[in-house]
Design a protein around this motif. Structure first.
Motif, PDB file in Angstrom:
ATOM      1  N   GLY A   8       0.783  -1.032   0.107  1.00 64.98           N
ATOM      2  CA  GLY A   8      -0.175  -0.015   0.015  1.00 64.98           C
ATOM      3  C   GLY A   8       0.947   1.173  -0.046  1.00 64.98           C
ATOM      4  N   GLY A   9      -0.040   2.550  -0.085  1.00 68.24           N
ATOM      5  CA  GLY A   9       0.817   3.552  -0.159  1.00 68.24           C
ATOM      6  C   GLY A   9       0.147   4.743  -0.669  1.00 68.24           C
ATOM      7  N   LEU A  10       0.861   5.859  -0.965  1.00 67.50           N
ATOM      8  CA  LEU A  10       0.116   6.867  -1.626  1.00 67.50           C
ATOM      9  C   LEU A  10       0.356   6.966  -3.021  1.00 67.50           C
ATOM     10  CD1 LEU A  10      -1.312   9.725  -1.374  1.00 67.50           C
ATOM     11  CD2 LEU A  10       0.932  10.703  -0.879  1.00 67.50           C
ATOM     12  N   VAL A  11      -0.607   7.142  -3.775  1.00 65.37           N
ATOM     13  CA  VAL A  11      -0.712   7.211  -5.168  1.00 65.37           C
ATOM     14  C   VAL A  11      -1.693   8.164  -5.929  1.00 65.37           C
ATOM     15  CG1 VAL A  11      -2.233   5.432  -5.651  1.00 65.37           C
ATOM     16  CG2 VAL A  11      -0.539   5.620  -7.340  1.00 65.37           C
ATOM     17  N   GLN A  12      -1.262   8.615  -6.900  1.00 65.79           N
ATOM     18  CA  GLN A  12      -2.096   9.914  -7.633  1.00 65.79           C
ATOM     19  C   GLN A  12      -3.319   9.187  -8.370  1.00 65.79           C
ATOM     20  OE1 GLN A  12       0.530  12.369  -9.984  1.00 65.79           O
ATOM     21  NE2 GLN A  12       1.064  13.562  -8.206  1.00 65.79           N
ATOM     22  N   PRO A  13      -4.252   9.859  -8.649  1.00 64.04           N
ATOM     23  CA  PRO A  13      -5.412   9.246  -9.476  1.00 64.04           C
ATOM     24  C   PRO A  13      -4.839   8.725 -10.615  1.00 64.04           C
ATOM     25  CG  PRO A  13      -6.159  11.196  -8.274  1.00 64.04           C
ATOM     26  CD  PRO A  13      -4.661  11.230  -7.928  1.00 64.04           C
ATOM     27  N   GLY A  14      -5.317   7.728 -11.160  1.00 68.20           N
ATOM     28  CA  GLY A  14      -4.717   7.148 -12.403  1.00 68.20           C
ATOM     29  C   GLY A  14      -3.542   6.005 -12.270  1.00 68.20           C
ATOM     30  N   GLY A  15      -2.841   6.191 -11.115  1.00 72.85           N
ATOM     31  CA  GLY A  15      -1.884   5.494 -10.824  1.00 72.85           C
ATOM     32  C   GLY A  15      -2.171   4.011 -10.391  1.00 72.85           C
ATOM     33  N   SER A  16      -1.065   3.178 -10.179  1.00 70.36           N
ATOM     34  CA  SER A  16      -1.160   1.823  -9.927  1.00 70.36           C
ATOM     35  C   SER A  16      -0.572   1.358  -8.725  1.00 70.36           C
ATOM     36  CB  SER A  16      -0.643   0.960 -11.202  1.00 70.36           C
ATOM     37  OG  SER A  16      -1.203   1.224 -12.459  1.00 70.36           O
ATOM     38  N   LEU A  17      -0.997   0.258  -8.197  1.00 69.89           N
ATOM     39  CA  LEU A  17      -0.222  -0.151  -6.954  1.00 69.89           C
ATOM     40  C   LEU A  17      -0.492  -1.903  -7.122  1.00 69.89           C
ATOM     41  CD1 LEU A  17      -1.408   1.892  -3.833  1.00 69.89           C
ATOM     42  CD2 LEU A  17       1.060   1.785  -4.741  1.00 69.89           C
ATOM     43  N   ARG A  18       0.572  -2.625  -6.645  1.00 67.48           N
ATOM     44  CA  ARG A  18       0.152  -3.899  -6.253  1.00 67.48           C
ATOM     45  C   ARG A  18       0.561  -4.365  -5.248  1.00 67.48           C
ATOM     46  NH1 ARG A  18       3.695  -9.102  -8.894  1.00 67.48           N
ATOM     47  NH2 ARG A  18       5.357  -8.478  -7.399  1.00 67.48           N
ATOM     48  N   LEU A  19      -0.707  -4.976  -4.639  1.00 68.05           N
ATOM     49  CA  LEU A  19      -0.623  -5.274  -3.072  1.00 68.05           C
ATOM     50  C   LEU A  19      -0.195  -6.777  -2.946  1.00 68.05           C
ATOM     51  CD1 LEU A  19      -3.915  -3.828  -1.787  1.00 68.05           C
ATOM     52  CD2 LEU A  19      -1.732  -2.559  -1.961  1.00 68.05           C
ATOM     53  N   SER A  20       0.628  -7.200  -2.140  1.00 68.13           N
ATOM     54  CA  SER A  20       0.957  -8.591  -1.832  1.00 68.13           C
ATOM     55  C   SER A  20       0.263  -9.030  -0.181  1.00 68.13           C
ATOM     56  CB  SER A  20       2.445  -8.823  -1.709  1.00 68.13           C
ATOM     57  OG  SER A  20       2.996  -8.349  -3.136  1.00 68.13           O
ATOM     58  N   CYS A  21       0.139 -10.394  -0.351  1.00 66.42           N
ATOM     59  CA  CYS A  21      -0.287 -10.793   0.859  1.00 66.42           C
ATOM     60  C   CYS A  21       0.535 -12.526   1.187  1.00 66.42           C
ATOM     61  CB  CYS A  21      -1.963 -11.126   0.812  1.00 66.42           C
ATOM     62  SG  CYS A  21      -2.610 -12.246   2.243  1.00 66.42           S
ATOM     63  N   VAL A  22       1.320 -12.209   1.943  1.00 60.26           N
ATOM     64  CA  VAL A  22       2.204 -13.398   2.126  1.00 60.26           C
ATOM     65  C   VAL A  22       1.566 -14.406   3.096  1.00 60.26           C
ATOM     66  CG1 VAL A  22       4.450 -14.308   2.667  1.00 60.26           C
ATOM     67  CG2 VAL A  22       4.233 -12.206   1.412  1.00 60.26           C
ATOM     68  N   ALA A  23       1.309 -15.640   2.899  1.00 61.96           N
ATOM     69  CA  ALA A  23       0.822 -16.499   3.977  1.00 61.96           C
ATOM     70  C   ALA A  23       2.162 -17.459   4.703  1.00 61.96           C
ATOM     71  CB  ALA A  23      -0.144 -17.628   3.204  1.00 61.96           C
ATOM     72  N   SER A  24       1.913 -17.999   5.630  1.00 61.35           N
ATOM     73  CA  SER A  24       2.726 -18.477   6.465  1.00 61.35           C
ATOM     74  C   SER A  24       2.847 -19.935   5.929  1.00 61.35           C
ATOM     75  CB  SER A  24       2.800 -18.511   7.951  1.00 61.35           C
ATOM     76  OG  SER A  24       1.306 -18.878   8.292  1.00 61.35           O
ATOM     77  N   GLU A  25       1.787 -20.370   5.333  1.00 61.58           N
ATOM     78  CA  GLU A  25       1.638 -21.715   4.774  1.00 61.58           C
ATOM     79  C   GLU A  25       0.878 -21.731   3.588  1.00 61.58           C
ATOM     80  OE1 GLU A  25       0.190 -23.034   8.747  1.00 61.58           O
ATOM     81  OE2 GLU A  25      -1.291 -24.132   7.531  1.00 61.58           O
ATOM     82  N   ARG A  26       0.862 -22.972   2.791  1.00 63.49           N
ATOM     83  CA  ARG A  26      -0.087 -22.830   1.623  1.00 63.49           C
ATOM     84  C   ARG A  26      -1.303 -22.684   1.842  1.00 63.49           C
ATOM     85  NH1 ARG A  26       0.581 -25.996  -3.550  1.00 63.49           N
ATOM     86  NH2 ARG A  26      -1.343 -25.139  -4.623  1.00 63.49           N
ATOM     87  N   ILE A  27      -2.021 -21.974   1.162  1.00 63.14           N
ATOM     88  CA  ILE A  27      -3.376 -21.671   1.263  1.00 63.14           C
ATOM     89  C   ILE A  27      -4.250 -22.767   0.442  1.00 63.14           C
ATOM     90  CG2 ILE A  27      -5.390 -19.985   0.955  1.00 63.14           C
ATOM     91  CD1 ILE A  27      -3.557 -19.443   3.449  1.00 63.14           C
ATOM     92  N   TYR A  28      -4.959 -23.484   0.873  1.00 61.58           N
ATOM     93  CA  TYR A  28      -6.138 -24.445  -0.084  1.00 61.58           C
ATOM     94  C   TYR A  28      -7.298 -24.013   0.143  1.00 61.58           C
ATOM     95  CZ  TYR A  28      -2.058 -27.612  -0.062  1.00 61.58           C
ATOM     96  OH  TYR A  28      -0.407 -27.977  -0.472  1.00 61.58           O
ATOM     97  N   MET A  29      -7.594 -22.958   0.852  1.00 65.64           N
ATOM     98  CA  MET A  29      -9.148 -22.526   1.023  1.00 65.64           C
ATOM     99  C   MET A  29      -9.311 -21.358   0.168  1.00 65.64           C
ATOM    100  SD  MET A  29      -8.855 -21.072   4.969  1.00 65.64           S
ATOM    101  CE  MET A  29      -7.922 -22.708   5.304  1.00 65.64           C
ATOM    102  N   PRO A  30     -10.461 -20.697  -0.258  1.00 70.37           N
ATOM    103  CA  PRO A  30     -10.822 -19.509  -1.001  1.00 70.37           C
ATOM    104  C   PRO A  30      -9.801 -18.206  -0.115  1.00 70.37           C
ATOM    105  CG  PRO A  30     -12.762 -20.671  -0.506  1.00 70.37           C
ATOM    106  CD  PRO A  30     -11.623 -21.254   0.198  1.00 70.37           C
ATOM    107  N   TRP A  31      -9.322 -17.628  -1.102  1.00 70.65           N
ATOM    108  CA  TRP A  31      -8.359 -16.445  -0.614  1.00 70.65           C
ATOM    109  C   TRP A  31      -8.952 -15.048  -1.132  1.00 70.65           C
ATOM    110  CZ3 TRP A  31      -2.333 -17.398  -1.459  1.00 70.65           C
ATOM    111  CH2 TRP A  31      -1.785 -16.377  -0.562  1.00 70.65           C
TER     112      TRP A  31
END
Length: 123
Positions: A8-31
Motif C-alpha cells: 500500500g501507499g500514496l498514489v495519484q489518481p490514475g496510478g497503480s499499486l500492487r498489493l501482496s499478501c504473504v501466507a505462512s503456509e500454503r492456502i488451500y481455501m478461498p483467498w
C-alpha cells in the motif's frame, strides 16, 4: 495461518499499486482481498476460490486483477487506474463458505485475516 499484506501507499489518481499478501503456509481455501473505505462497510473486491475460479467485484472489474503464486504463498492484487474512491484499508483473508468469500460481503466468516495495508489515492 498468518497473513501479512504489503504494497500500500500514496498514489495519484490514475496510478497503480500492487498489493501482496504473504501466507505462512500454503492456502488451500478461498483467498480473498477486502477493502474498507471511509464511511462504508468492509467489502470483498476479489477472490480466488480453492477451485481456481477468480471473481472480481463489478465496481473494480477491468481495473483490479487478482493472482496468486502458490510456490511463494503470495496473493496479489494489481490495482490500475486508481481513483480517490479506492482509498481505504485493504486486507487479505482466507476461509470457507460464501459468508467469507462472497463479493461485496464483509467476510464475517473468514478464519484468517491480515493486518491490512493502507491505500491512499490523492493528488
Amino acid at each position: 495461518v498468518q497473513l501479512v499484506e504489503s504494497g500500500g501507499g500514496l498514489v495519484q489518481p490514475g496510478g497503480s499499486l500492487r498489493l501482496s499478501c504473504v501466507a505462512s503456509e500454503r492456502i488451500y481455501m478461498p483467498w480473498i482481498w477486502f477493502r474498507q473505505t471511509p464511511g462504508k462497510e468492509r467489502e470483498a473486491v476479489a477472490h480466488i476460490l480453492n477451485t481456481g475460479d477468480i471473481n472480481i467485484l463489478d465496481s473494480v472489474k477491468g481495473r483490479f486483477t487478482i493472482s496468486r503464486d502458490n510456490a511463494k504463498k503470495i496473493l496479489y492484487l494489481q490495482m490500475n487506474n486508481l481513483k480517490s474512491d479506492d482509498t481505504g484499508m485493504y486486507y487479505c483473508a482466507a476461509g470457507w463458505g460464501p459468508d467469507c468469500y462472497a463479493l461485496s460481503g464483509s467476510g464475517r466468516a473468514c478464519t484468517y485475516w491480515g493486518q491490512g495495508t493502507q491505500v491512499t489515492v490523492s493528488s
